[in-house]
Design a protein around this motif. Structure first.
Motif, PDB file in Angstrom:
ATOM      1  N   ARG A  78      -8.636  -1.213  -5.587  1.00  0.00           N
ATOM      2  CA  ARG A  78      -9.074  -0.176  -5.561  1.00  0.00           C
ATOM      3  C   ARG A  78      -8.976   1.167  -6.088  1.00  0.00           C
ATOM      4  O   ARG A  78      -9.858   2.105  -6.075  1.00  0.00           O
ATOM      5  CB  ARG A  78     -10.558  -0.750  -4.820  1.00  0.00           C
ATOM      6  CG  ARG A  78     -11.393  -2.454  -5.269  1.00  0.00           C
ATOM      7  CD  ARG A  78     -12.523  -2.794  -4.062  1.00  0.00           C
ATOM      8  NE  ARG A  78     -12.257  -4.284  -4.692  1.00  0.00           N
ATOM      9  CZ  ARG A  78     -13.424  -5.429  -4.186  1.00  0.00           C
ATOM     10  NH1 ARG A  78     -13.611  -4.071  -2.477  1.00  0.00           N
ATOM     11  NH2 ARG A  78     -13.803  -6.489  -4.203  1.00  0.00           N
ATOM     12  N   GLN A  79      -8.691   1.596  -4.199  1.00  0.00           N
ATOM     13  CA  GLN A  79      -8.569   2.790  -4.248  1.00  0.00           C
ATOM     14  C   GLN A  79      -7.219   3.629  -4.783  1.00  0.00           C
ATOM     15  O   GLN A  79      -6.243   2.750  -3.875  1.00  0.00           O
ATOM     16  CB  GLN A  79      -8.526   3.084  -3.102  1.00  0.00           C
ATOM     17  CG  GLN A  79     -10.515   3.205  -2.613  1.00  0.00           C
ATOM     18  CD  GLN A  79     -10.925   4.265  -3.761  1.00  0.00           C
ATOM     19  OE1 GLN A  79     -10.720   4.863  -3.854  1.00  0.00           O
ATOM     20  NE2 GLN A  79     -12.181   3.995  -3.996  1.00  0.00           N
ATOM     21  N   SER A  80      -6.637   4.219  -5.626  1.00  0.00           N
ATOM     22  CA  SER A  80      -4.954   4.241  -5.453  1.00  0.00           C
ATOM     23  C   SER A  80      -4.826   5.496  -6.078  1.00  0.00           C
ATOM     24  O   SER A  80      -5.700   6.300  -6.346  1.00  0.00           O
ATOM     25  CB  SER A  80      -4.820   3.155  -6.154  1.00  0.00           C
ATOM     26  OG  SER A  80      -5.001   3.971  -8.303  1.00  0.00           O
ATOM     27  N   LYS A  81      -4.543   6.213  -6.054  1.00  0.00           N
ATOM     28  CA  LYS A  81      -3.860   7.832  -7.018  1.00  0.00           C
ATOM     29  C   LYS A  81      -2.682   7.187  -8.221  1.00  0.00           C
ATOM     30  O   LYS A  81      -1.966   7.648  -8.437  1.00  0.00           O
ATOM     31  CB  LYS A  81      -1.971   7.876  -5.708  1.00  0.00           C
ATOM     32  CG  LYS A  81      -2.825   8.032  -4.457  1.00  0.00           C
ATOM     33  CD  LYS A  81      -1.962   8.381  -3.453  1.00  0.00           C
ATOM     34  CE  LYS A  81      -2.684   9.710  -1.912  1.00  0.00           C
ATOM     35  NZ  LYS A  81      -2.347   9.710  -1.131  1.00  0.00           N
ATOM     36  N   THR A 140       1.025  -1.298  -0.079  1.00  0.00           N
ATOM     37  CA  THR A 140      -0.147  -0.364  -0.148  1.00  0.00           C
ATOM     38  C   THR A 140       0.595   0.799   0.095  1.00  0.00           C
ATOM     39  O   THR A 140       0.218   1.672  -0.619  1.00  0.00           O
ATOM     40  CB  THR A 140      -1.199  -0.066   0.830  1.00  0.00           C
ATOM     41  OG1 THR A 140       0.044  -0.141   2.126  1.00  0.00           O
ATOM     42  CG2 THR A 140      -2.175  -1.158   0.922  1.00  0.00           C
ATOM     43  N   SER A 157      -9.712   7.713 -11.614  1.00  0.00           N
ATOM     44  CA  SER A 157     -10.678   9.513 -12.299  1.00  0.00           C
ATOM     45  C   SER A 157      -8.567  10.223 -11.412  1.00  0.00           C
ATOM     46  O   SER A 157      -9.298  11.292 -12.356  1.00  0.00           O
ATOM     47  CB  SER A 157     -11.292   9.534 -10.541  1.00  0.00           C
ATOM     48  OG  SER A 157     -10.252   9.839  -9.372  1.00  0.00           O
ATOM     49  N   HIS A 183     -13.999  -1.663 -11.773  1.00  0.00           N
ATOM     50  CA  HIS A 183     -14.055  -0.943  -9.499  1.00  0.00           C
ATOM     51  C   HIS A 183     -12.737  -0.826  -8.363  1.00  0.00           C
ATOM     52  O   HIS A 183     -12.832  -0.050  -8.252  1.00  0.00           O
ATOM     53  CB  HIS A 183     -13.798  -3.220  -9.234  1.00  0.00           C
ATOM     54  CG  HIS A 183     -15.171  -3.924  -9.176  1.00  0.00           C
ATOM     55  ND1 HIS A 183     -16.679  -4.053  -8.879  1.00  0.00           N
ATOM     56  CD2 HIS A 183     -15.789  -5.019 -10.062  1.00  0.00           C
ATOM     57  CE1 HIS A 183     -17.066  -4.410  -9.285  1.00  0.00           C
ATOM     58  NE2 HIS A 183     -16.673  -4.923 -10.018  1.00  0.00           N
ATOM     59  N   SER A 184     -12.264  -0.205 -10.606  1.00  0.00           N
ATOM     60  CA  SER A 184     -10.813   0.556  -9.671  1.00  0.00           C
ATOM     61  C   SER A 184     -11.128   2.024  -9.951  1.00  0.00           C
ATOM     62  O   SER A 184     -12.009   2.450 -10.878  1.00  0.00           O
ATOM     63  CB  SER A 184      -9.865  -0.466 -10.283  1.00  0.00           C
ATOM     64  OG  SER A 184      -9.409  -1.449 -10.763  1.00  0.00           O
ATOM     65  N   ASN A 185     -10.926   2.707  -8.935  1.00  0.00           N
ATOM     66  CA  ASN A 185     -11.036   4.101  -9.038  1.00  0.00           C
ATOM     67  C   ASN A 185      -9.642   4.759  -9.572  1.00  0.00           C
ATOM     68  O   ASN A 185      -8.089   4.857  -9.312  1.00  0.00           O
ATOM     69  CB  ASN A 185     -10.752   4.376  -7.123  1.00  0.00           C
ATOM     70  CG  ASN A 185     -10.836   5.864  -8.134  1.00  0.00           C
ATOM     71  OD1 ASN A 185     -10.792   7.171  -8.576  1.00  0.00           O
ATOM     72  ND2 ASN A 185     -11.392   6.791  -6.475  1.00  0.00           N
ATOM     73  N   ASP A 217     -10.313  -2.236   1.132  1.00  0.00           N
ATOM     74  CA  ASP A 217     -10.394  -0.528  -0.123  1.00  0.00           C
ATOM     75  C   ASP A 217      -9.814   0.083   0.843  1.00  0.00           C
ATOM     76  O   ASP A 217      -9.644   1.456   0.879  1.00  0.00           O
ATOM     77  CB  ASP A 217     -12.089  -0.716   0.366  1.00  0.00           C
ATOM     78  CG  ASP A 217     -13.216  -1.307   0.409  1.00  0.00           C
ATOM     79  OD1 ASP A 217     -13.270  -1.743  -1.097  1.00  0.00           O
ATOM     80  OD2 ASP A 217     -14.079  -1.614   0.944  1.00  0.00           O
ATOM     81  N   ASP A 218      -8.821   0.158   1.174  1.00  0.00           N
ATOM     82  CA  ASP A 218      -7.495   0.610   1.424  1.00  0.00           C
ATOM     83  C   ASP A 218      -6.631   1.167   0.759  1.00  0.00           C
ATOM     84  O   ASP A 218      -6.950   1.095  -0.525  1.00  0.00           O
ATOM     85  CB  ASP A 218      -6.015  -0.190   1.743  1.00  0.00           C
ATOM     86  CG  ASP A 218      -6.401  -1.013   3.051  1.00  0.00           C
ATOM     87  OD1 ASP A 218      -7.642  -1.383   4.177  1.00  0.00           O
ATOM     88  OD2 ASP A 218      -5.385  -2.069   3.406  1.00  0.00           O
ATOM     89  N   LEU A 219      -6.512   2.413   0.425  1.00  0.00           N
ATOM     90  CA  LEU A 219      -6.151   3.197  -0.150  1.00  0.00           C
ATOM     91  C   LEU A 219      -4.348   3.009  -0.567  1.00  0.00           C
ATOM     92  O   LEU A 219      -3.307   3.171   0.297  1.00  0.00           O
ATOM     93  CB  LEU A 219      -6.135   4.999   0.498  1.00  0.00           C
ATOM     94  CG  LEU A 219      -5.444   5.862  -0.049  1.00  0.00           C
ATOM     95  CD1 LEU A 219      -6.305   5.821  -1.976  1.00  0.00           C
ATOM     96  CD2 LEU A 219      -5.748   6.980  -0.106  1.00  0.00           C
TER      97      LEU A 219
END
Length: 676
Positions: free
Chosen positions: A254-257, A210, A312, A308-310, A231-233
């Motif tokens: 699912r949540q990343s930068k 992570t 954005s 299901h992956s962000n 769901d961890d960033l």
């Protein structure tokens, strides 16, 4: 004292033996040293000993360097560092030992390294180290922040190799033989950059780092990439999986930068729709994960897992050189921040552009080398790709583009339409047909500066196809039927055009007028049928001119003294049938200062069915050429002189032979007295 780098910096320069001292840096690179010099100053902070022949660092080697912070011994023959070597230099922060032979005595070297409590950066690349050797060498280096063990012979990594490196931020493992990684990075909780490129990893599953920001796993044999279902960033910003064997789009956190995703040169395809119309919308695939005695089954949809992956904040997506023949519905809608999209070298047959769509931020779109027969667009009052600057559609099967598609791309500067079957508007009406043939209209696109239409099969260009544009670069090469008698259809570009390629356009007339193109700097006329040099080129101030592969026998003798000759910096001349006896132009070009002829060694000339180099003509050939180029008037005079002398001699002989008789005849005719 000499001025150093930066404003107001003064550097003290000196030499000691064969080393150079600059302030507190001693540079002994490539001096043939077999030992560490001992008299370089006890305040030395940086010691560079690269590219020497040092084999051993003894306990006494660094006794004089109590202030040492950086030590580099790359490309030596280092086999051993004795255990007490660094006892007097425990403030060392950076140590480079690349390209040595540390595998021979690695256990003693490990003992020496353990005396460096402040070491932050260590490079052990290229030392033939195995994973066990690496583990021993770094065991006690808990202060390390950067470690490189690239170009070694590491094959398998487990949790024991990097156990104590709790402060590690960067790890480079590229170009080893790694085929398995078993929780080797679980203890590296601060790790931000990981490079495992050029190894033999078959897959990456259960990815859960992570804190990692950059992962380079390119050039492996990876078929699957599966992140943990959590769901961890994730801090992940850059993921490079290019040059692998990926079968599907990676299952990302699912949540990343994530802002850069590199998937070039894989086998990625989407399977929701198959070419035969079969739907696989509900088909899933199951991954069997075996970890010791436990077995875990993960079920993943073949086509919609990406939803299901962000994504954005994703700005760069490179999926070039894959097997993508369509994009799933909503695929790009997940990426509203996308600025660079590379889909070249795939199997796409259709691509759709919409107003106010997910590609509004796009500045570069590469769809080249696909099978596109149609570019769909809903063109209305709104903008299509309003921020697009580069649009590459080359090497497809397009015959037309949506009407006025470029009128709504407000920032477009570069368009590549080469290797399509396209024509430019306006097109003349075809007799017997109400509709004009399809064409691409770029008139009025004021921002457009670069346009490539190479190999488009353009025919008989006329009218004003470039009116309202400010093109600086135009490529019309490989269009044998594009040019009509003159270049009048280019007159709208005379003030802006700087680079023009007319390679392989069947140009044969040297009467074509280029003189109005005052801004032209680079001109490519190669691959044509020019038998003489276009005289209009003499007034231009070109920097580069390509005349290769034409039918030129010579260039004008005065070309070096024209405005062209004074401005030219590069000229290509090879593959022309020059006459060896008319090479005065070649000699004059050799005298032009600053002029390069990159293909000069390939330039040849012909003489009596022989092919020779202009710069090395044999003396008999040169002498023969001199005879051939002598003044013709003098040549004819020499030929006529013997004939004239012969005639004069014959007249004299006849006169002397018949002198008496002639005098008597004259006397008899004229001898009578005349009355006064």
């Amino acid at each position: 004292l000499a001025a150093g780098w930066g404003s107001g910096v003064i550097a003290a320069w000196a030499t000691s033996g064969s080393c150079q001292l600059v302030q507190r840096t001693a540079d002994c690179t490539g001096r043939g040293l077999s030992d560490v010099p001992g008299a370089l100053g006890d305040d030395t902070e940086e010691l560079l000993l690269d590219d020497n022949t040092i084999q051993v660092l003894s306990n006494a080697s660094l006794l004089s360097y109590h202030q040492l912070q950086t030590l580099s011994l790359a490309k030596n023959r280092l086999e051993l560092i004795e255990p007490g070597t660094f006892l007097s230099s425990q403030g060392l922060h950076v140590l480079s030992l690349t390209d040595n032979l540390l595998f021979t005595n690695y256990s003693l070297t490990a003992a020496a390294l353990s005396a460096l409590p402040a070491l932050r950066k260590l490079d052990l690349s290229g030392n033939h180290l195995t994973e066990n050797m690496v583990s021993g060498l770094v065991w006690n280096l808990s202060s390390l922040q950067s470690l490189s063990v690239a170009r070694n012979i590491i094959m398998r990594l487990d949790s024991s190799v990097f156990t104590n490196l709790t402060q590690l931020l960067e790890l480079n493992l590229e170009k080893n033989y790694i085929f398995e990684i078993d929780r080797a990075f679980d203890g590296l909780r601060r790790l931000q950059r990981l490079n495992v490129a050029y190894n033999y990893l078959p897959c990456i599953v259960d990815f859960g780092l992570t804190r990692l920001r950059v992962l380079n796993a390119s050039n492996n044999v990876i078929e699957w990439f599966l992140a943990q279902e959590s769901d961890d960033l994730f801090e992940l910003e850059v993921l490079d999986l290019s040059h692998n064997h990926l079968l599907f789009f990676p299952v990302l956190p699912r949540q990343s930068k994530l802002h850069s995703l590199l998937l070039k040169d894989n086998d990625i395809c989407f399977y929701r729709r198959l070419p035969n119309g079969t739907s696989l919308a509900d088909v899933t695939v199951q991954f069997l994960l075996i970890d010791g005695n436990s077995t875990n089954v993960t079920t993943v949809s073949l086509w919609d897992e990406v939803c299901h992956s962000n994504l954005s904040v994703l700005r760069l997506l490179d999926m070039s050189q894959n097997q993508v023949w369509y994009l799933p519905e909503g695929f790009l809608a997940q990426m509203p921040s996308l600025t660079h999209l590379k889909l070249n070298q795939n199997c796409l047959e259709m691509f759709h552009l919409t107003e106010d769509g997910p590609l509004d931020m796009l500045t570069e779109l590469d769809l080249s080398q696909n099978r596109l027969v149609e570019l769909g667009a809903e063109v209305g009052a709104g903008d299509v790709l309003p921020n697009l600057r580069l649009f590459n559609l080359s090497t497809n099967r397009l015959q037309a583009l949506p009407p006025e598609v470029f009128s709504y791309t407000r920032s477009i500067t570069t368009v590549d339409l080469s290797r399509n079957r396209l024509n430019l508007c306006p097109q003349p009406a075809v007799a017997g047909k109400a509709e004009r043939p399809p064409c691409v209209d770029i008139r009025g696109v004021e921002t457009l500066t670069h346009l490539s239409l190479a190999g488009c099969g353009l025919q008989g260009l006329g009218g004003h196809p470039f009116r309202g544009t400010s093109l600086t670069h135009l490529d019309l090469s490989d269009n044998p039927q594009a040019l009509s008698g003159d270049l009048g259809w280019l007159q709208d570009l005379t003030l802006t055009l700087r680079v023009l390629s007319l390679r392989n356009t069947s140009l044969s007339s040297s009467a074509v007028d280029f003189s109005t193109f005052h801004s032209l700097a680079c001109l490519d006329l190669s691959g044509n049928s020019l038998a003489s040099f276009p005289t209009s080129l003499g007034v231009l101030r070109l920097h580069s001119l390509d005349l290769r592969d034409n039918c030129l026998l010579a260039l004008p003798l005065e070309v070096a003294w024209t405005p062209l000759g004074s401005s030219l910096r590069e000229v290509y001349l090879s593959r022309n049938p020059y006459n060896c006896c008319t090479l005065g132009w070649w000699d004059s070009l050799q005298q032009v200062e600053g002029l390069r002829i990159p293909d000069g060694r390939e330039v040849t000339c012909s003489y009596a069915s022989r092919t020779l180099s202009p710069g090395a003509l044999p003396e008999p050939v040169a002498q023969s050429c001199r005879w051939q180029t002598v003044n013709l008037a003098l040549f004819y005079l020499v030929l006529a002189l013997p004939t004239c002398l012969t005639l004069l001699t014959a007249v004299a002989v006849v006169f002397l032979t018949f002198k008496q008789k002639l005098l008597q005849v004259l006397k008899s005719q004229c001898g009578g007295s005349s009355p006064y």
